[in-house]
Design a protein around this motif. Structure first.
Motif, PDB file in Angstrom:
ATOM      1  N   SER A 386     -14.054  48.548  61.551  1.00  0.00           N
ATOM      2  CA  SER A 386     -15.231  49.322  61.163  1.00  0.00           C
ATOM      3  C   SER A 386     -16.070  49.656  62.392  1.00  0.00           C
ATOM      4  N   TYR A 387     -16.883  50.704  62.246  1.00  0.00           N
ATOM      5  CA  TYR A 387     -17.797  51.123  63.315  1.00  0.00           C
ATOM      6  C   TYR A 387     -19.131  51.506  62.698  1.00  0.00           C
ATOM      7  N   TYR A 388     -20.164  51.337  63.487  1.00  0.00           N
ATOM      8  CA  TYR A 388     -21.458  51.907  63.132  1.00  0.00           C
ATOM      9  C   TYR A 388     -21.386  53.393  63.463  1.00  0.00           C
ATOM     10  N   THR A 389     -21.904  54.232  62.582  1.00  0.00           N
ATOM     11  CA  THR A 389     -21.699  55.674  62.734  1.00  0.00           C
ATOM     12  C   THR A 389     -23.009  56.410  62.999  1.00  0.00           C
ATOM     13  N   THR A 390     -22.850  57.685  63.276  1.00  0.00           N
ATOM     14  CA  THR A 390     -24.021  58.538  63.507  1.00  0.00           C
ATOM     15  C   THR A 390     -24.857  58.703  62.244  1.00  0.00           C
ATOM     16  N   ALA A 391     -24.289  58.335  61.104  1.00  0.00           N
ATOM     17  CA  ALA A 391     -25.047  58.377  59.845  1.00  0.00           C
ATOM     18  C   ALA A 391     -25.869  57.103  59.650  1.00  0.00           C
ATOM     19  N   HIS A 392     -25.927  56.267  60.693  1.00  0.00           N
ATOM     20  CA  HIS A 392     -26.731  55.038  60.699  1.00  0.00           C
ATOM     21  C   HIS A 392     -26.270  54.028  59.647  1.00  0.00           C
ATOM     22  N   LYS A 393     -24.988  53.901  59.476  1.00  0.00           N
ATOM     23  CA  LYS A 393     -24.432  52.862  58.615  1.00  0.00           C
ATOM     24  C   LYS A 393     -23.038  52.509  59.105  1.00  0.00           C
ATOM     25  N   ARG A 394     -22.615  51.296  58.764  1.00  0.00           N
ATOM     26  CA  ARG A 394     -21.290  50.836  59.189  1.00  0.00           C
ATOM     27  C   ARG A 394     -20.260  51.276  58.162  1.00  0.00           C
ATOM     28  N   ILE A 395     -19.181  51.874  58.668  1.00  0.00           N
ATOM     29  CA  ILE A 395     -18.121  52.387  57.806  1.00  0.00           C
ATOM     30  C   ILE A 395     -16.806  51.717  58.174  1.00  0.00           C
ATOM     31  N   ARG A 396     -16.082  51.293  57.149  1.00  0.00           N
ATOM     32  CA  ARG A 396     -14.749  50.729  57.350  1.00  0.00           C
ATOM     33  C   ARG A 396     -13.760  51.890  57.406  1.00  0.00           C
ATOM     34  N   PHE A 397     -13.219  52.130  58.594  1.00  0.00           N
ATOM     35  CA  PHE A 397     -12.313  53.259  58.778  1.00  0.00           C
ATOM     36  C   PHE A 397     -10.872  52.906  58.421  1.00  0.00           C
ATOM     37  N   VAL A 398     -10.472  51.662  58.670  1.00  0.00           N
ATOM     38  CA  VAL A 398      -9.091  51.257  58.418  1.00  0.00           C
ATOM     39  C   VAL A 398      -9.097  49.865  57.797  1.00  0.00           C
ATOM     40  N   SER A 399      -8.244  49.648  56.803  1.00  0.00           N
ATOM     41  CA  SER A 399      -8.023  48.307  56.251  1.00  0.00           C
ATOM     42  C   SER A 399      -6.534  48.136  55.987  1.00  0.00           C
ATOM     43  N   PHE A 400      -6.043  46.921  56.126  1.00  0.00           N
ATOM     44  CA  PHE A 400      -4.619  46.655  55.909  1.00  0.00           C
ATOM     45  C   PHE A 400      -4.415  45.159  55.712  1.00  0.00           C
ATOM     46  N   ASP A 401      -3.285  44.811  55.121  1.00  0.00           N
ATOM     47  CA  ASP A 401      -2.904  43.407  54.951  1.00  0.00           C
ATOM     48  C   ASP A 401      -2.165  42.937  56.195  1.00  0.00           C
ATOM     49  N   THR A 402      -2.463  41.723  56.612  1.00  0.00           N
ATOM     50  CA  THR A 402      -1.814  41.141  57.783  1.00  0.00           C
ATOM     51  C   THR A 402      -1.207  39.806  57.392  1.00  0.00           C
ATOM     52  N   LEU A 403       0.054  39.636  57.696  1.00  0.00           N
ATOM     53  CA  LEU A 403       0.734  38.375  57.426  1.00  0.00           C
ATOM     54  C   LEU A 403       1.076  37.725  58.759  1.00  0.00           C
ATOM     55  N   LEU A 404       0.377  36.632  59.059  1.00  0.00           N
ATOM     56  CA  LEU A 404       0.602  35.913  60.310  1.00  0.00           C
ATOM     57  C   LEU A 404       1.611  34.798  60.087  1.00  0.00           C
ATOM     58  N   LYS A 405       2.585  34.722  60.957  1.00  0.00           N
ATOM     59  CA  LYS A 405       3.529  33.609  60.938  1.00  0.00           C
ATOM     60  C   LYS A 405       3.308  32.807  62.211  1.00  0.00           C
ATOM     61  N   LEU A 406       2.867  31.567  62.017  1.00  0.00           N
ATOM     62  CA  LEU A 406       2.450  30.719  63.125  1.00  0.00           C
ATOM     63  C   LEU A 406       3.374  29.516  63.251  1.00  0.00           C
ATOM     64  N   ARG A 407       3.439  28.985  64.445  1.00  0.00           N
ATOM     65  CA  ARG A 407       4.155  27.726  64.669  1.00  0.00           C
ATOM     66  C   ARG A 407       3.225  26.769  65.390  1.00  0.00           C
ATOM     67  N   ILE A 408       3.156  25.565  64.877  1.00  0.00           N
ATOM     68  CA  ILE A 408       2.310  24.556  65.492  1.00  0.00           C
ATOM     69  C   ILE A 408       3.040  23.955  66.686  1.00  0.00           C
ATOM     70  N   LYS A 409       2.456  24.112  67.856  1.00  0.00           N
ATOM     71  CA  LYS A 409       3.064  23.578  69.070  1.00  0.00           C
ATOM     72  C   LYS A 409       2.646  22.135  69.328  1.00  0.00           C
ATOM     73  N   LYS A 410       1.396  21.832  69.018  1.00  0.00           N
ATOM     74  CA  LYS A 410       0.883  20.498  69.316  1.00  0.00           C
ATOM     75  C   LYS A 410      -0.304  20.217  68.414  1.00  0.00           C
ATOM     76  N   LEU A 411      -0.404  18.975  67.942  1.00  0.00           N
ATOM     77  CA  LEU A 411      -1.559  18.586  67.139  1.00  0.00           C
ATOM     78  C   LEU A 411      -1.831  17.106  67.340  1.00  0.00           C
ATOM     79  N   SER A 412      -3.088  16.755  67.461  1.00  0.00           N
ATOM     80  CA  SER A 412      -3.481  15.350  67.560  1.00  0.00           C
ATOM     81  C   SER A 412      -4.676  15.110  66.656  1.00  0.00           C
ATOM     82  N   ILE A 413      -4.768  13.901  66.135  1.00  0.00           N
ATOM     83  CA  ILE A 413      -5.893  13.499  65.291  1.00  0.00           C
ATOM     84  C   ILE A 413      -6.554  12.293  65.929  1.00  0.00           C
ATOM     85  N   ASP A 414      -7.866  12.338  65.999  1.00  0.00           N
ATOM     86  CA  ASP A 414      -8.629  11.287  66.661  1.00  0.00           C
ATOM     87  C   ASP A 414      -9.753  10.843  65.744  1.00  0.00           C
ATOM     88  N   GLN A 415     -10.045   9.563  65.766  1.00  0.00           N
ATOM     89  CA  GLN A 415     -11.144   9.030  64.967  1.00  0.00           C
ATOM     90  C   GLN A 415     -12.300   8.673  65.894  1.00  0.00           C
TER      91      GLN A 415
END
Length: 516
Positions: A386-415
């Motif tokens: 989205s962008y703020y426009t010359t009409a003084h309001k924010r307009i969503r110009f593009v929208s789409f679905d995104t599917l992220l596929k992630l891999r966990i490389k490292k994780l630690s838990i601490d107390q």
């Protein structure tokens, strides 16, 4: 928003810990044959509820009892001195300032009595009791005495009972006896008086010990019920305060088996389960050199239900435009840039340069799977530019679905010192899929066609943002700071997550033991 994003991945990240050494689960872990209570067993998986099972393994139970005995020894040595009185014929005998000067712990033996009862027995041990005596018959004789206890035999049966969906711990029976006691008086008195003092000490401590043990077990049981809680995602704060609200669970059944304590909860929900929770034994055999003290089993439906609760209670949003290279991508006045920008890929005549926002919103709970390459996360997002426009309001110009596929490389838990659990992780983006693109203006098709390629070029920067906003933070679990976890490891089998850990407990968590 930051709190929500941290909570979103709080429980997920439990699945993503580095797989440690293989662990052992007793064969009876999923055996319901000894359960004390149950709902009607129903093979219709559509009616299953999210499940949460906890097992206090023999090593953990022994550790708690060892710490309890050490705490009892400390309390008895520090206890305010007692006084006793008895008589022999017309001789009045007073025993004053009785103190535990020395206490060698007895051996502890734990046995299963039934599906809801554990028996604890002691043998051996040594106690040295010191005090002063006063013997009065016409005249008063004063002196010191010392009593030696050998082979302390205490036996108590602990009963697990259901009480308002929680577990109540009580004593079912108690026996206490001292096999050998020696009394030395200074100055000495006739043997008959010595025996009278010995019998008075035996009677007093054998009579009072079981009452003290019962009070101790009941008090300890009440404390143990509040040592941990899972905080509701919809509460205002995951910290332990008046605003936090714990997730309510139904205690379905419990068993005592092989000197282990197994507890099984379900969480009430109207949501249709996303998967079928297996109740079959594990496919693999787990072996280890050092068994863990506790095992926590979490069904996939439980994790999905908790994540759905968060998605329904609060929006989870990530502002990609705060990344420098994404800000370059959103530029409408492209100069010398390392990546194509919107100004090259789309025609947005009313948009004002420098006001672009690129936002991701979580559109559905993440899903996880494990394979030979590691643990993977699929994260569905709804994206918009989205962008703020010359009409003084924010307009969503593009929208789409995104599917992220992630891999966990490292994780630690601490107390931390306050007992709270924090996680840190590092992840990588395996792929980004863009579908269902929509636009409110013409001239953006080239941007849509190239968005997937542009995003993959920024995957390292995007991965860092996801790591900091979603995969680093505090787990939504409150733990009493008197409990310290060590050697945390996980594994996944069927549709369950298993968490294994050792722990230590500080003495202030245990109840005070007094003989009155």
């Amino acid at each position: 928003m930051q709190r929500a994003t941290a909570q979103l991945c709080g429980l997920i990240l439990l699945l993503l810990m580095d797989i440690g050494d293989s662990m052992h689960l007793p064969a009876s872990f999923f055996d319901n044959s000894g359960k004390e209570m149950t709902d009607d067993d129903d093979n219709d998986n559509s009616k299953r509820r999210p499940e949460l099972s906890f097992t206090l393994q023999p090593k953990g139970l022994e550790h708690i009892m060892k710490k309890s005995l050490e705490s009892i020894r400390h309390d008895l040595i520090q206890q305010t001195p007692l006084s006793l009185s008895t008589n022999y014929l017309d001789l009045e005998i007073s025993l004053n300032d009785l103190r535990f000067a020395e206490f060698v712990l007895p051996e502890l033996h734990i046995h299963t009595v039934s599906a809801s009862r554990l028996s604890f027995k002691t043998s051996g041990g040594f106690v040295r009791l010191q005090g002063a005596y006063s013997a009065v018959y016409k005249t008063r004789r004063l002196g010191q005495f010392e009593a030696i206890f050998e082979d302390i035999n205490a036996e108590t049966t602990v009963h697990l009972l259901k009480e308002q969906q929680t577990l109540k711990i009580t004593t079912a029976k108690c026996k206490f006896a001292i096999d050998q006691i020696y009394v030395n008086l200074t100055p000495k008195l006739p043997q008959q008086i010595n025996d009278a003092i010995k019998n008075a000490i035996i009677a007093a401590y054998e009579k009072r010990a079981c009452g003290s043990i019962e009070n101790y077990v009941n008090s300890l049981g009440k404390k143990l019920k509040s040592v941990a809680e899972i905080v509701d995602f919809s509460s205002k704060d995951v910290n332990r305060n008046e605003n936090s609200k714990s997730v309510q669970h139904d205690l379905i059944h419990y068993t005592v088996n092989e000197e282990s304590v197994h507890l099984h909860w379900e969480h009430k929900t109207n949501r249709v389960p996303l998967g079928m929770t297996s109740k079959k034994p594990l496919k693999r055999e787990y072996t280890l050199v050092e068994p863990s003290m506790i095992t926590l089993s979490i069904s996939d439906d439980y994790l999905n239900d908790r994540l759905n609760s968060l998605i329904n209670s609060e929006e989870v949003k990530i502002s990609l435009h705060k990344i420098d290279k994404v800000a370059e991508l959103l530029s409408l006045n492209c100069k010398e840039q390392s990546i194509p920008c919107v100004g090259q890929l789309a025609k947005l005549p009313t948009a004002i340069d420098g006001t672009g926002h690129f936002t991701w919103r979580v559109s559905a709970p993440p899903t996880l799977h494990q394979d030979a390459m590691g643990v993977h996360v699929v994260l569905p997002m709804r994206s918009s530019i989205s962008y703020y426009t010359t009409a003084h309001k924010r307009i969503r110009f593009v929208s789409f679905d995104t599917l992220l596929k992630l891999r966990i490389k490292k994780l630690s838990i601490d107390q931390k010192a306050d007992g709270r659990l924090y996680y840190q992780s590092k992840l990588g983006i395996e792929s980004i899929e863009i579908t269902n693109a929509k636009s409110s203006v013409n001239g953006v098709q080239n941007l849509i066609d190239n968005m997937n390629k542009v995003m993959m070029n920024l995957r390292e920067e995007i991965g860092d943002v996801l790591t900091s906003q979603l995969f680093t933070g505090q787990l939504p679990i409150n733990i009493d700071p008197s409990i310290k976890f060590t050697d945390i490891a996980t594994d996944v089998d069927e549709n369950r997550l298993f968490i294994f850990a050792n722990f230590d407990i500080e003495r202030n968590l245990l109840s005070q033991f007094l003989i009155n």
